[in-house]
Design a protein around this motif. Sequence first.
Motif: not given
Length: 264
Positions: A83-108
């Motif tokens: 996205t926007d020429g940068k590599q993005m990675t992500f790893d998320f756990a998502v719950a229906k009630k709106g709670d979530c947690q995870g990590t993402f990286t953008v451009g290192g």
Amino acid sequence: MNKRTLLAAAALSMTAVTTLTACGDDKKTDDKGAGDSVSASATPSPAKPADPFKGLTGSQISEKARVAMTKLDSFKVKGGMTTDGKQMTFDFAVAKKGDCQGTFTVGGAAADVRQAGGATYMKGDEKFWQQMGGEEGSSAEETKALTELLKGRWLKMPSGKGQADDQFPFCDIDTMFEKDKDEARLTRGADTQVNGTSAVTLSGKDGAETQTLLVAAEGEPYALRMAVKGGKEPGSFDFLAFNEPVTVTAPPAGEVMDTSKLGG
């Protein structure tokens, strides 16, 4: 990382529910009658499982997958995109009630995200906050001050005005799998497997992009993998850990910096 980038990732997630891979043609064996003989010791070949999507169009299969995903209590989503020429990675756990947690990286640069009790918290590394300052047009001095202030701390995001843009997009199952009236026309492809699960393939063109979604052909028709090739934002997502418990707790109060204290 700005909201537009996050929403671009969410939009890619939403188009994920547009494709499925299909079983290949079933080949039936007919009993030829008296002219054929079968050895008593022969072991018959196992019957091929019935096609759960027989007679459905690609778009109908896609809709079954979309609805199945919205009924989940929780799942994980893992992958990457450009996205926007940068590599993005992500790893998320998502719950229906709106709670979530995870990590993402953008451009290192990396950041952790937690959403619990309606509040969203973000904890970035030094490079992340430096990039954020640059994107917002801050001076070098302002960016340095921001980085020092947030070092080792969670930034509590503003609660907003109840609009969808105020929420971290990966944390909202309904938003990620909202029905897309302008989705690409889908066609069914060959059988495949995703992480050991039989799947069918749907694919379609949307301008310069080719979208592909692999959907479980056994059990519930969950989306298993989505990929986009070509275009400006190619990427791939895996969906897994369906209905596994997701427990998210807010960071300790002493580690949290409220955005109101930053003058924003």
